[in-house]
Design an enzyme around this catalytic site. Structure first.
Site, mmCIF file in Angstrom:
data_model
loop_
_atom_site.group_PDB
_atom_site.id
_atom_site.type_symbol
_atom_site.label_atom_id
_atom_site.label_comp_id
_atom_site.label_asym_id
_atom_site.label_seq_id
_atom_site.Cartn_x
_atom_site.Cartn_y
_atom_site.Cartn_z
ATOM 1 C CG HIS A 129 -11.443 -14.359 -32.493
ATOM 2 N ND1 HIS A 129 -11.636 -15.123 -33.625
ATOM 3 C CD2 HIS A 129 -12.180 -13.717 -32.243
ATOM 4 C CE1 HIS A 129 -12.600 -15.587 -33.116
ATOM 5 N NE2 HIS A 129 -13.864 -14.747 -32.903
ATOM 6 C CB SER A 167 -12.452 -16.274 -24.861
ATOM 7 O OG SER A 167 -14.661 -17.184 -25.668
ATOM 8 C CD GLU A 209 -15.729 -17.003 -32.973
ATOM 9 O OE1 GLU A 209 -16.070 -16.033 -33.311
ATOM 10 O OE2 GLU A 209 -15.365 -17.724 -31.546
ATOM 11 C CG HIS A 213 -15.215 -13.788 -27.762
ATOM 12 N ND1 HIS A 213 -15.335 -15.557 -27.832
ATOM 13 C CD2 HIS A 213 -14.998 -13.629 -29.588
ATOM 14 C CE1 HIS A 213 -15.117 -15.153 -29.550
ATOM 15 N NE2 HIS A 213 -15.696 -14.724 -30.352
HETATM 16 N N1 HBI Z 1 -18.798 -9.549 -36.196
HETATM 17 N N2 HBI Z 1 -17.859 -8.010 -34.847
HETATM 18 C C1 HBI Z 1 -17.711 -9.057 -35.582
HETATM 19 N N3 HBI Z 1 -17.448 -10.072 -34.902
HETATM 20 C C2 HBI Z 1 -17.740 -11.579 -35.292
HETATM 21 O O1 HBI Z 1 -16.596 -12.877 -34.856
HETATM 22 C C3 HBI Z 1 -18.422 -11.926 -36.531
HETATM 23 C C4 HBI Z 1 -18.779 -9.904 -36.646
HETATM 24 N N4 HBI Z 1 -20.227 -10.396 -37.785
HETATM 25 C C5 HBI Z 1 -20.763 -11.989 -38.745
HETATM 26 C C6 HBI Z 1 -19.806 -13.259 -38.502
HETATM 27 N N5 HBI Z 1 -18.864 -12.760 -37.159
HETATM 28 C C7 HBI Z 1 -20.205 -14.278 -38.371
HETATM 29 O O2 HBI Z 1 -21.438 -14.384 -39.564
HETATM 30 C C8 HBI Z 1 -18.601 -14.447 -40.104
HETATM 31 O O3 HBI Z 1 -18.915 -16.259 -39.731
HETATM 32 C C9 HBI Z 1 -19.347 -13.819 -40.672
HETATM 33 FE FE FE Z 2 -15.112 -14.974 -32.282
#
Ligand code: HBI
Ligand code: FE
Length: 279
Positions: free
Chosen positions: A141, A201, A182, A136
């Site tokens: 990303h 993904s 996303e 993913h």
């Molecule tokens: N941590 N590793 C990782 N990847 C993410 O996409 C991610 C996260 N922590 C919080 C988050 N995304 C979302 O809540 C953001 O909107 C902050």
């Molecule tokens: Fe993501």
């Protein structure tokens, strides 16, 4: 060394990642030797299946950047991707054991470091996994981080997140992340395309997001988007559409504090609440 694990939403599943390897900033080195032949084969099969689905559905900018990931038959080494990525937009991938708390997450993005989960789903989870795994994060990303305008938006998002933290507005800002980075859609010359990592993904949501009559698709507008709740384990019922990555970037130029103030008193929208205006 070692951090408390983090899970998405209110899930009570034990987290997959080994958070004992995470340092202060929640990052951990990619333990390449730990990947089994089954792991590499899972990555290869996911990559091949997803690649075949992209034409006419994925953003052209994504399709053009995808080869920059390098290996398609094995899990790529982060440092190899970083050689290309750092030259292109000054970003670098860092390993993380999985989801990390918002402030470390925003801090990494604000410093042009993208957190990539270092484990891959099991073969029996080939069809679907709730938590973001390496496929993913890498496939979904990373390619668009080679696009300079999108790369700047993601950094600005991280900077905005650190400010939102101080204003107690993380939930509103996380909706902007959800409905752009996303699950965002974009109008390109060839028509409506997906650019959000959660769609790109996913083998099922890619066609659904662009072609299904079921969900609503409305123009991205900061206030409507920040008021719209989302679900983490179903296809989206609402997609927000942009006309260009420049539009996304320009949006982050605004100071969000007054917007948060205005929104605090207003009712939220359910993920499937219909809107008068269709995109
Ligand atoms: N941590 N590793 C990782 N990847 C993410 O996409 C991610 C996260 N922590 C919080 C988050 N995304 C979302 O809540 C953001 O909107 C902050
Ligand atoms: Fe993501």
């Amino acid at each position: 060394m070692g951090q408390a694990p983090v899970v998405y939403g209110q899930s009570n599943r034990p987290p997959r990642g080994d958070y004992s390897r995470a340092s202060e900033d929640y990052t951990c080195p990619q333990d390449y030797a730990s990947y089994t032949e089954a792991d590499h084969d899972t990555y290869r099969r996911l990559y091949e299946r997803q690649c075949a689905l992209l034409p006419g559905l994925a953003s052209e900018a994504f399709i053009q950047a995808l080869p920059m990931l390098g290996a398609r038959d094995r899990i790529p080494r982060f440092e190899e991707v970083n050689e290309r990525l750092y030259k292109a937009t000054g970003w670098e991938l860092v390993g993380v054991p999985g989801l990390i708390p918002e402030v470390p997450f925003f801090t990494l993005l604000a410093n042009r470091k993208f957190p990539v989960t270092d484990w891959i789903r099991k073969p029996e989870e080939f069809e679907y996994i709730v938590e973001p795994d390496i496929f993913h994060d890498l496939f979904g990303h990373v390619p668009l981080l080679f696009n300079p305008v999108f790369a700047d938006y993601v950094q600005r998002y991280g900077q905005g997140g650190l400010k939102a933290q101080g204003l107690g507005a993380c939930e509103m800002l996380s909706r902007l992340y959800w409905y752009t980075i996303e699950f965002g859609l974009i109008r390109e010359a060839g028509g409506l395309r997906a650019y959000g990592a959660g769609i790109l993904s996913s083998s099922g949501e890619l066609a659904y997001s662009v072609q299904s009559p079921e969900p609503q698709r409305i123009p991205l507008a900061l206030e409507r988007t920040m008021r719209t709740r989302y679900k983490i384990d179903t296809y989206q019922q609402t997609y927000f559409v942009i006309d260009s990555f420049e539009q996304l970037f320009e949006m982050t130029a605004a100071d969000f504090a007054p917007i948060y103030e205005r929104l605090r008193g207003l009712p939220e929208f359910a993920a499937d609440e219909r809107d008068a205006v269709a995109a």
